[in-house]
Design a protein around this motif. Structure first.
Motif, PDB file in Angstrom:
ATOM      1  N   GLU A  59       0.886  -1.276   0.029  1.00 50.99           N
ATOM      2  CA  GLU A  59      -0.070  -0.016   0.041  1.00 50.99           C
ATOM      3  C   GLU A  59       0.677   1.229  -0.031  1.00 50.99           C
ATOM      4  OE1 GLU A  59      -3.517   2.475   2.779  1.00 50.99           O
ATOM      5  OE2 GLU A  59      -2.839   0.058   3.129  1.00 50.99           O
ATOM      6  N   LEU A  83      -7.375  -1.925  -1.460  1.00 52.48           N
ATOM      7  CA  LEU A  83      -8.204  -1.282  -0.442  1.00 52.48           C
ATOM      8  C   LEU A  83      -9.426  -2.064  -0.495  1.00 52.48           C
ATOM      9  CD1 LEU A  83      -7.536   2.449  -1.192  1.00 52.48           C
ATOM     10  CD2 LEU A  83      -6.830   1.131   0.635  1.00 52.48           C
ATOM     11  N   GLN A  84      -9.903  -2.467  -1.455  1.00 55.56           N
ATOM     12  CA  GLN A  84     -11.187  -3.186  -1.390  1.00 55.56           C
ATOM     13  C   GLN A  84     -11.215  -4.584  -0.537  1.00 55.56           C
ATOM     14  OE1 GLN A  84     -13.157  -3.696  -5.418  1.00 55.56           O
ATOM     15  NE2 GLN A  84     -14.953  -4.581  -4.418  1.00 55.56           N
ATOM     16  N   ARG A  87      -8.197  -4.301   2.715  1.00 53.04           N
ATOM     17  CA  ARG A  87      -8.706  -3.150   3.919  1.00 53.04           C
ATOM     18  C   ARG A  87     -10.277  -3.129   4.264  1.00 53.04           C
ATOM     19  NH1 ARG A  87      -3.871  -3.349   6.057  1.00 53.04           N
ATOM     20  NH2 ARG A  87      -2.304  -1.979   4.976  1.00 53.04           N
ATOM     21  N   GLU A  88     -10.875  -3.609   3.123  1.00 57.34           N
ATOM     22  CA  GLU A  88     -12.346  -3.365   3.224  1.00 57.34           C
ATOM     23  C   GLU A  88     -12.765  -1.674   3.153  1.00 57.34           C
ATOM     24  OE1 GLU A  88     -14.024  -5.833   6.246  1.00 57.34           O
ATOM     25  OE2 GLU A  88     -13.314  -7.837   5.220  1.00 57.34           O
ATOM     26  N   ASP A  89     -12.055  -1.379   2.392  1.00 60.28           N
ATOM     27  CA  ASP A  89     -12.227   0.099   2.426  1.00 60.28           C
ATOM     28  C   ASP A  89     -12.732   0.656   1.077  1.00 60.28           C
ATOM     29  OD1 ASP A  89     -12.031   3.216   2.199  1.00 60.28           O
ATOM     30  OD2 ASP A  89      -9.839   3.277   2.403  1.00 60.28           O
ATOM     31  N   VAL A  90     -14.252   0.540   1.025  1.00 56.25           N
ATOM     32  CA  VAL A  90     -14.912   0.718  -0.082  1.00 56.25           C
ATOM     33  C   VAL A  90     -14.977   1.929  -0.702  1.00 56.25           C
ATOM     34  CG1 VAL A  90     -17.335   0.793  -1.136  1.00 56.25           C
ATOM     35  CG2 VAL A  90     -16.588  -0.967   0.439  1.00 56.25           C
ATOM     36  N   ASP A  91     -14.982   3.109   0.085  1.00 56.53           N
ATOM     37  CA  ASP A  91     -14.696   4.673  -0.524  1.00 56.53           C
ATOM     38  C   ASP A  91     -13.538   4.748  -0.880  1.00 56.53           C
ATOM     39  OD1 ASP A  91     -17.218   5.278   0.398  1.00 56.53           O
ATOM     40  OD2 ASP A  91     -16.532   5.832   2.456  1.00 56.53           O
ATOM     41  N   GLY A  92     -12.352   4.364  -0.376  1.00 56.08           N
ATOM     42  CA  GLY A  92     -11.033   4.253  -0.841  1.00 56.08           C
ATOM     43  C   GLY A  92     -10.746   3.636  -2.104  1.00 56.08           C
ATOM     44  N   ALA A  93     -11.361   2.341  -2.211  1.00 59.57           N
ATOM     45  CA  ALA A  93     -11.235   1.709  -3.422  1.00 59.57           C
ATOM     46  C   ALA A  93     -12.236   2.198  -4.615  1.00 59.57           C
ATOM     47  CB  ALA A  93     -11.513   0.085  -3.277  1.00 59.57           C
ATOM     48  N   GLU A 121     -21.419  -3.764  -3.474  1.00 56.67           N
ATOM     49  CA  GLU A 121     -20.874  -2.845  -2.296  1.00 56.67           C
ATOM     50  C   GLU A 121     -22.106  -1.641  -2.036  1.00 56.67           C
ATOM     51  OE1 GLU A 121     -19.061  -4.008  -0.097  1.00 56.67           O
ATOM     52  OE2 GLU A 121     -17.678  -5.309  -1.074  1.00 56.67           O
TER      53      GLU A 121
END
Length: 199
Positions: A59, A83-84, A87-93, A121
């Motif tokens: 990262e 990220l998706q 990190r499960e960071d939907v907004d970042g992905a 998502e």
């Protein structure tokens, strides 16, 4: 220059020789010669993520590659996937996939992954469909995009004909796409259908 030569050597060692240690050394040599060598940074980040399973290092290195070249579509795309999925960071992905597409509107994989994210998502079916269609427009031979479009049309739109056409196009683009072939056979309701009869 030295940095380009080292970056190319890294690619050769990583992919042709499967020498991960040698490839990492070469990428790091390229970066030492030019700390903002965006291609070498991106390749190193991919190696760290997929060969070393060093998610934090990957990262940070994707972000360094993007800082070195904000139009580095590949780094944005791979950062989005990390990220998706890690990190499960939907907004970042989503932001990363959109940045990849802004840098390269023809980046088929970025359109596809954005579509999957929007469908799964966000439950934004219209935008997901648009993303899959953009992927197909960028690469009319992209079996994955046809497959995802087919699933969306089948399960979200209940458009059997549209789904069948999309699955058929996926199999035409990649006769080895087993999932698309299975969906098409299931959709047509005939277990005797074979590849020749659907393409």
């Amino acid at each position: 220059g030295v940095q380009t030569c080292s970056s190319d050597l890294g690619r050769l060692l990583q992919h042709d020789r499967e020498d991960v240690d040698g490839a990492e050394w070469a990428y790091r040599a390229a970066i030492a010669a030019d700390p903002v060598h965006a291609r070498a940074l991106t390749k190193l980040a991919v190696l760290l993520e997929y060969d070393r399973e060093d998610i934090g290092g990957a990262e940070a290195t994707y972000r360094a590659a993007i800082a070195a070249d904000p139009k580095n579509a590949k780094a944005h795309y791979y950062l989005g996937k990390l990220l998706q999925h890690e990190r499960e960071d939907v907004d970042g992905a989503e932001a990363a996939y959109r940045a990849a597409i802004a840098a390269d509107p023809e980046y088929t994989k970025a359109h596809c992954y954005l579509g999957v994210l929007l469908e799964d998502e966000r439950e934004d079916i219209d935008s997901a469909e648009a993303a899959y269609r953009a992927a197909i427009e960028a690469d009319p031979e992209c079996a994955k995009a046809y497959y995802y479009l087919g699933k969306l049309l089948q399960f979200e739109r209940e458009d059997v004909d549209g789904a069948a056409a999309a699955y058929r196009a996926a199999v035409m683009a990649d006769p080895g796409h087993v999932k698309a072939l299975a969906k098409l056979i299931s959709l047509l309701g005939d277990e005797t259908v074979d590849r020749k009869s659907v393409v």
